[in-house]
Scaffold this motif. Structure first.
Motif, mmCIF file in Angstrom:
data_model
loop_
_atom_site.group_PDB
_atom_site.id
_atom_site.type_symbol
_atom_site.label_atom_id
_atom_site.label_comp_id
_atom_site.label_asym_id
_atom_site.label_seq_id
_atom_site.Cartn_x
_atom_site.Cartn_y
_atom_site.Cartn_z
ATOM 1 N N ILE A 24 -12.279 -78.395 35.205
ATOM 2 C CA ILE A 24 -13.094 -77.808 36.003
ATOM 3 C C ILE A 24 -12.697 -77.739 37.053
ATOM 4 O O ILE A 24 -11.766 -78.224 37.524
ATOM 5 N N LEU A 25 -12.921 -76.332 37.936
ATOM 6 C CA LEU A 25 -12.463 -75.770 39.164
ATOM 7 C C LEU A 25 -13.973 -76.035 39.944
ATOM 8 O O LEU A 25 -15.076 -74.722 39.467
ATOM 9 N N PHE A 93 -9.843 -64.997 44.128
ATOM 10 C CA PHE A 93 -10.353 -66.138 42.837
ATOM 11 C C PHE A 93 -9.455 -66.195 41.544
ATOM 12 O O PHE A 93 -9.409 -66.726 40.224
ATOM 13 N N LYS A 94 -9.546 -64.432 41.166
ATOM 14 C CA LYS A 94 -8.684 -63.680 40.104
ATOM 15 C C LYS A 94 -7.770 -64.473 39.902
ATOM 16 O O LYS A 94 -7.117 -64.490 38.729
ATOM 17 N N ARG A 95 -6.865 -64.318 40.955
ATOM 18 C CA ARG A 95 -5.121 -64.518 40.871
ATOM 19 C C ARG A 95 -5.278 -66.446 40.520
ATOM 20 O O ARG A 95 -4.847 -66.888 39.691
ATOM 21 N N TYR A 100 -3.501 -70.888 38.065
ATOM 22 C CA TYR A 100 -3.489 -72.262 38.013
ATOM 23 C C TYR A 100 -4.704 -72.494 36.705
ATOM 24 O O TYR A 100 -4.359 -73.549 36.055
ATOM 25 N N GLY A 101 -4.921 -71.657 35.748
ATOM 26 C CA GLY A 101 -5.884 -72.016 34.664
ATOM 27 C C GLY A 101 -5.551 -71.664 33.492
ATOM 28 O O GLY A 101 -3.816 -72.437 33.634
ATOM 29 N N PRO A 102 -6.004 -72.168 31.974
ATOM 30 C CA PRO A 102 -7.295 -71.998 32.146
ATOM 31 C C PRO A 102 -8.139 -72.684 32.637
ATOM 32 O O PRO A 102 -7.913 -73.998 31.758
#
Length: 398
Positions: A24-25, A93-95, A100-102
């Motif tokens: 969760i972000l 944000f997309k970076r 760091y994702g998914p």
């Protein structure tokens, strides 16, 4: 791997979540000692971190009070700058989602700006997107100029289109971010933020606490916890205390918090001749101890609130509470303790309400109030259970 039907997909997700945590972000302004961030830290402290991994996107590079503890509990604090420049924020944000994702879930707490955050999350392929309403800005929004109204219309449209879950801290704040038809929208629900009640069971040495703060042991101490910003209405609070001081010579005000208006409020205290009656304690990690050991009454004349978690804490400490009528009814958990006053009333009227609440304070003790809070929606255990159910149910469906 090929899945023949939704049952197979659900089974695969159930196996996957046992093998790895749901990621969760959370999107916040910064991990400060505000109500939202304090609730998120309570969640982080109590959540099963083998099942759920929580990280935090913030819009500042400056250190914030909760950063170190969040990191010690396995969370990342990830700056995403330039929210006032949408094109730069989008790139950042997309970076972050790539590096760091998914992430399985993006849970946004940044009010109307959540619409843009969740739009970006959708573009990046995040399946579960949560918009969380924590504040009642309806009165302010109604007075907005043309460009602000355009922004509010656009962001509410984005929330309606891209949020897969809509959460609200009270009934009063649902329609601030979501449509009037929210009750028939399966995505939307009320989720009360919870308080960790464990520290309120401690035995606290009142004399020692007051001595540490430089407050006389026999003073009648009015407490307030809140950021020094317009919402918390500190100017009016000082007017109220000045009126009380005319009637109660033993009055003392304890202010906990910090913010952009602090110096102005300090000057107002000087102008009202209250220097020896007011303590500015700054940001403190020990709010329960200060409520239990230093305060006799809690005062909150806020201009707007989603709920006011500090009121829940004050009731857990057994304090009589006097607060503005803009605070949602749900905050009145221990009704004998609470008294609401209209902001249209004078400082003198508020002073009378405070003095009256003080005189009736002995009717109920903390031993009576704490069990009520423990069995309410505002116990962190209850709040956490409902939140994790939301996460897990939606994870299994995706």
């Amino acid at each position: 791997m090929h899945y023949t039907d939704s049952t197979d997909i659900k089974a695969h997700n159930q196996i996957s979540t046992k093998q790895r945590p749901i990621r969760i972000l959370h999107v916040v302004g910064g991990m400060n000692r505000g109500g939202v961030e304090t609730w998120l830290m309570n969640v982080l402290r109590h959540i099963d971190r083998d099942r759920f991994q929580m990280d935090f996107v913030v819009n500042t590079e400056k250190p914030c009070p909760y950063d170190a503890e969040a990191r010690s509990l396995g969370s990342k604090i990830i700056p995403c700058l330039n929210p006032a420049k949408p094109w730069l924020y989008a790139r950042n944000f997309k970076r972050i989602l790539r590096e760091y994702g998914p992430y399985d879930i993006v849970h946004s707490h940044v009010h109307h700006f959540s619409g843009y955050v969740l739009y970006l999350a959708k573009q990046a392929g995040v399946q579960i997107r949560v918009a969380h309403s924590h504040n009642d800005t309806s009165a302010i929004d109604a007075k907005a100029g043309f460009h602000r109204r355009l922004y509010l219309t656009l962001t509410k449209w984005l929330i309606d289109r891209y949020a897969t879950i809509g959460l609200a801290a009270s009934c009063q704040v649902v329609e601030v971010l979501f449509n009037q038809t929210w009750k028939t929208d399966s995505r939307c629900r009320i989720l009360y933020c919870g308080v960790d009640l464990t520290p309120f069971r401690d035995i606290v040495d009142s004399v020692a606490v007051r001595a540490e703060l430089g407050i006389p042991a026999d003073a009648f101490v009015i407490g307030h916890v809140g950021r020094f910003e317009e919402q918390k209405n500190h100017r009016f609070l000082i007017d109220i205390v000045a009126e009380i001081a005319k009637r109660e010579p033993n009055i003392h005000l304890l202010l906990i918090g910090d913010g952009s208006l602090r110096s102005e409020i300090q000057q107002k205290v000087i102008q009202n001749g209250l220097v020896n009656r007011v303590t500015f304690a700054g940001l403190r990690p020990d709010i329960p101890q200060l409520m239990l050991g230093a305060m006799d009454l809690f005062l909150l004349p806020s201009i707007h609130e989603a709920l006011g978690l500090v009121l829940i804490e004050a009731q857990a400490a057994g304090l009589p509470c006097v607060f503005s009528d803009v605070v949602p009814e749900e905050a009145n958990v221990v009704k004998p303790l609470v008294r609401q006053v209209s902001l249209s009333h004078s400082a003198s009227d508020w002073a009378e309400a405070v003095i009256s609440a003080r005189s009736g304070a002995s009717a109920i003790t903390q031993a009576d109030t704490l069990p009520v809070l423990e069995n309410s929606h505002f116990n962190i255990a209850v709040s956490l259970q409902k939140l994790t159910e939301v996460y897990e149910v939606n994870f299994m469906m995706n």
